[in-house]
Design an enzyme around this catalytic site. Structure first.
Site, PDB file in Angstrom:
ATOM      1  N   GLY A 104       0.815  -1.225   0.000  1.00  0.00           N
ATOM      2  CA  GLY A 104       0.000   0.000   0.000  1.00  0.00           C
ATOM      3  C   GLY A 104       0.843   1.267   0.000  1.00  0.00           C
ATOM      4  O   GLY A 104       2.054   1.228   0.251  1.00  0.00           O
TER       5      GLY A 104
ATOM      6  N   TYR B 105     -13.204  -0.049  15.376  1.00  0.00           N
ATOM      7  CA  TYR B 105     -12.941   0.093  13.949  1.00  0.00           C
ATOM      8  C   TYR B 105     -14.243   0.264  13.151  1.00  0.00           C
ATOM      9  O   TYR B 105     -14.484   1.312  12.556  1.00  0.00           O
ATOM     10  CB  TYR B 105     -12.109  -1.085  13.439  1.00  0.00           C
TER      11      TYR B 105
ATOM     12  N   ASP C 175      -3.377   8.635  11.141  1.00  0.00           N
ATOM     13  CA  ASP C 175      -4.783   8.550  10.760  1.00  0.00           C
ATOM     14  C   ASP C 175      -5.853   8.547  11.840  1.00  0.00           C
ATOM     15  O   ASP C 175      -5.579   8.489  13.024  1.00  0.00           O
ATOM     16  CB  ASP C 175      -4.980   7.391   9.795  1.00  0.00           C
TER      17      ASP C 175
ATOM     18  N   ALA D 209      -5.562   9.313  -8.708  1.00  0.00           N
ATOM     19  CA  ALA D 209      -5.360  10.386  -9.701  1.00  0.00           C
ATOM     20  C   ALA D 209      -3.876  10.516 -10.027  1.00  0.00           C
ATOM     21  O   ALA D 209      -3.474  10.650 -11.190  1.00  0.00           O
ATOM     22  CB  ALA D 209      -5.895  11.699  -9.150  1.00  0.00           C
ATOM     23  N   LYS D 210      -3.055  10.461  -8.992  1.00  0.00           N
ATOM     24  CA  LYS D 210      -1.612  10.645  -9.181  1.00  0.00           C
ATOM     25  C   LYS D 210      -1.011   9.425  -9.881  1.00  0.00           C
ATOM     26  O   LYS D 210      -0.121   9.555 -10.727  1.00  0.00           O
ATOM     27  CB  LYS D 210      -0.945  10.870  -7.829  1.00  0.00           C
TER      28      LYS D 210
ATOM     29  N   ASP E 295       1.179  36.711  40.817  1.00  0.00           N
ATOM     30  CA  ASP E 295       0.031  37.067  39.974  1.00  0.00           C
ATOM     31  C   ASP E 295      -1.067  36.025  40.235  1.00  0.00           C
ATOM     32  O   ASP E 295      -0.785  34.920  40.721  1.00  0.00           O
ATOM     33  CB  ASP E 295       0.484  37.051  38.502  1.00  0.00           C
ATOM     34  N   TYR E 296      -2.304  36.347  39.920  1.00  0.00           N
ATOM     35  CA  TYR E 296      -3.388  35.408  40.251  1.00  0.00           C
ATOM     36  C   TYR E 296      -3.856  34.576  39.049  1.00  0.00           C
ATOM     37  O   TYR E 296      -3.495  33.413  38.915  1.00  0.00           O
ATOM     38  CB  TYR E 296      -4.559  36.185  40.880  1.00  0.00           C
TER      39      TYR E 296
END
Ligand code: GDG
Length: 735
Positions: free
Chosen positions: A29, A88, A142, A388-389, A508-509
């Protein structure tokens, strides 16, 4: 030695058990080939599901399977039948897949699926943690594994984690419908680099991150606690050489060497030399628009009947996810459509559609690519679309026409193809006609550009670019401005603290002692914080000041009963030991009458924004507005205010989702220095998270210990990651 770990749902190896024996065959693949350059030698490990559930795995073969996988540098995650069903077929393919492809009506929001998704993602994360070291690099692939990055980051904060999404990321309007949308985003944000195929998916993702999590995004960087997460697009390429070489050797085949499939294709071409072959190849998936394509083909034949018997559509639909009801319905729909159209239009010499519902060997795929005059790909949504490619790569004489849906990620890079909207039958009929009649020279000119690009930006370049970007990211973090509070530094500060005779602390808060809340009133102090502040306040030889931009009413309510020292409104008011607030700085307030109506008009025109009125300053908050709209309005307000205030003694400060107008001579730096001058302090400490605290870091003497909360540019000497770390640090002072 550090290694690269690749994680995907399926391993790039197919296991086959027959007669008790075991074979492991590498799969061919796109992802497996693409990752070859990354997954090579002994420095890489691929973790994934083997394709066999626990129930299908004979106990006696367990060891053998692990060994066989190890030979391919792979390791498996064990999944049960129930896992596959819920994670899945359930959450991945019945919730995420349809939603991310804009099929909202097919998306099922089932709690059971979600729980299974979480369980299985945890199994993957556990396998990674078990098999990796801190200095390894991890690449998660993925939509099945979106929670894994965070699950790993929690246990391995220093490990570099990359994530790539192979499908589209939908627009915020679609994504927001998911009941577990925040969890999914937080899962992904465990990564250091998040990659998408296109810039559009990237901006959809960033928009959801800003709107749903309220995080700060600058360009393509997301700021989260101490971390900066980079988001970028990496359009996936193909193994160009493999397809080109296969086509070259295919063209040299003698008659005897040709496949049966090719021989039959050739016979047909010889019997009807004027007939054009139009090819489409997809997994049988509703996102690929197969049914619409068949309808559009019928429309074309009706609009231009002169092409009957002159064109043939070949549909190769590869079986996919046939356990999911939607796919079974689609199969039925396509079977019926093909049957009807062939039944209605066929002649003795001609069948308009050849339909194959199967997977073909690679060799036959090349037969189809090289024999077809036109490739017609009409996905309704497609992350990229590699077919397509591949079609273009096999056209060694540079002829052939690609008609491609503009809804495919690949359309962004394939401008020379004929781009169509798959829902527009009129346009497609006309485009098919132009494709059939396109002169050879034009075909060659278009394909030349396409091929050059595909050859250059092939799948190996894609994988390497992603890995390089991930590695660069790590270098940037390693050289970040202020110093991280290390064990040694902490030890040194403890030492100074215990030796000191008179200590002064400025805390600082918001964003420092407590987290940042959408509703400021909700950020009230908790019991643990009170306990900590009590101890610090009561400690001998220690003067503690809470120093904040907040108004004095709120701090009176929260802290006056406690008797703490406080400076509020950036230095306008001071309360010592819980006595009433007094003015620390002389300020004029006449300007407020002029500014109030301006801010009010912005509130009216910007839903979600509000004014906070303090005694000597006014703030326009836009944290609850639409982020883009709010930012736009803030820019507008800035222009209006700057022109209004002229040379007055007031200034406009652009904060985190707030624009504050206040007297220029008031800031935390001035206030803290005034307090410092009141006594002989030999240990000074200041900690804070935003720009208003920078005045303190800047103006306090060099000997002061200054600490920034979060990872941003700062004048402070050190930084800590988040409010949790702040509390841990302060606890050391009292323990
Ligand atoms: C997902 C995203 C994204 C097809 N039929 C046969 C066969 N194939 C091969 C093709 C191609 C691959 O399968 C299909 O890839 P696509 O990209 O077109 O589509 P998805 O499977 O949906 O992939 C997609 C991709 O991930 C990568 O990120 O582009 O958008 O949906 O390589 O050649 N191969 C063989 N026989 C067949 O019958 N041997």
């Amino acid at each position: 030695m550090s290694k690269t770990i690749i994680i995907s749902n399926r391993l790039p190896v197919q296991l086959q058990i027959s007669d008790g024996g075991l074979t492991a065959i590498p799969s061919v693949g796109g992802l497996a080939t693409g990752m070859k350059s990354v997954h090579s030698g002994g420095e890489s490990l691929w973790i994934g599901w083997s394709g066999l559930t626990d129930e299908e795995t004979p106990a006696a073969l367990e060891g053998e399977i692990d060994k066989a996988l190890k030979n391919h540098d792979c390791a498996k995650v064990n999944l049960t039948e129930k896992d596959i069903e819920g994670f899945y077929f359930g959450f991945s393919n019945r919730t995420i897949w349809p939603l991310f492809h804009y099929f909202l009506e097919y998306s099922e929001f089932e709690l059971e699926f979600w729980n299974s998704y979480k369980t299985v993602n945890q199994k993957f994360a556990d396998a990674i943690i078990e098999k990796s070291n801190e200095d390894d690099t991890i690449w998660v692939h993925d939509y099945q594994l979106m929670l894994v990055p965070q699950m790993v980051k929690e246990k391995r904060p220093n490990t570099s984690i990359g994530y790539f999404l192979h499908i589209p990321f939908p627009s915020y309007e679609i994504f927001r419908t998911l009941p577990w949308r925040e969890e999914i985003l937080e899962g992904l944000l465990g990564s250091d680099l998040i990659g998408f195929h296109t810039y559009d998916y990237e901006r959809h993702f960033l928009s959801s991150v800003r709107r749903l999590l309220g995080l700060e995004v600058s360009f393509n960087d997301i700021h989260l606690d101490n971390r900066v997460i980079k988001v970028d697009s990496f359009p996936m390429g193909i193994d160009y050489k493999k397809f080109k070489d296969a086509a070259i050797s295919h063209s040299k085949n003698t008659h005897e060497k040709r496949s049966d499939f090719q021989i039959k294709l050739d016979d047909h071409k010889a019997s009807a030399p004027d007939t054009k072959l139009i090819l489409s190849i997809d997994r049988l998936d509703y996102s690929k628009g197969i049914a619409k394509r068949i309808n559009a083909f019928e429309y074309f034949l009706n609009k231009y009947p002169e092409y009957k018997e002159k064109v043939r559509l070949i549909i190769l639909a590869v079986p996919s996810r046939s356990n999911v009801p939607q796919y079974q319905l689609l199969k039925k729909e396509i079977d019926e459509l093909v049957g009807r159209i062939n039944g209605e239009l066929s002649t003795v010499n001609w069948t308009p559609i050849w339909y194959f519902y199967r997977s073909l060997p690679f060799e036959n795929l090349i037969d189809l690519y090289t024999s077809s005059d036109i490739a017609w790909l009409t996905p309704l949504r497609d992350g990229m679309n590699l077919v397509a490619k591949e079609y273009v790569a096999t056209r060694i004489d540079k002829t052939g026409v690609l008609i491609l849906s503009e809804m495919a990620g690949s359309a962004y890079e394939m401008n020379e193809a004929l781009l169509i909207n798959p829902n527009n039958f009129e346009q497609q009929a006309d485009t098919l006609k132009s494709a059939i009649n396109m002169p050879k020279e034009e075909q060659i000119a278009r394909n030349m550009f396409l091929q050059n690009r595909l050859e250059r930006y092939n799948v190996e370049v894609w994988a390497n670019e992603f890995m390089n970007s991930l590695n660069q990211k790590r270098e940037v973090i390693d050289t970040f401005i202020s110093q991280k509070m290390s064990k040694n530094i902490l030890g040194e500060i403890d030492n100074q603290y215990s030796k000191a005779k008179k200590r002064l602390l400025f805390l600082d808060y918001d964003g420092t002692l407590v987290g940042f809340h959408k509703d400021p009133q909700k950020a009230s102090p908790d019991e643990e914080l009170y306990e900590l502040l009590d101890k610090l306040h009561k400690q001998e030889n220690t003067t503690l000041f809470l120093i904040s931009g907040r108004d004095k009413q709120t701090f009176t309510q929260w802290f006056v009963p406690k008797g703490y020292n406080m400076i509020v409104e950036h230095g306008v008011w001071i309360s010592r030991g819980g006595e009433e607030f007094k003015l620390l700085e002389k300020v004029k307030g006449e300007w407020m009458e002029k500014i109030r109506p301006v801010l009010e008009s912005f509130v009216d025109r910007t839903p979600g924004s509000f004014i906070e009125e303090k005694n000597y300053s006014m703030a326009w908050h836009y944290r609850n507005t639409d982020p883009d709209f709010g930012t736009k309005r803030a820019t507008e307000l800035n222009t209006v205010l700057t022109s209004l205030i002229g040379n007055d003694d007031i200034s406009v400060l652009n904060g985190n989702k707030v624009m504050e107008v206040k007297s220029s001579n008031v800031n935390k730096g001035r206030a803290s220095v005034r307090i410092l001058g009141e006594d002989d302090y030999d240990f000074v400490f200041a900690i804070g998270d935003d720009w208003t605290d920078e005045f303190m870091f800047q103006e306090l003497p060099d000997s002061a210990v200054t600490v920034k909360v979060g990872l941003r540019k700062t004048q402070a000497k050190y930084h800590v990651e988040n409010t949790k770390r702040v509390r841990e640090l302060l606890k050391r002072f009292v323990e």
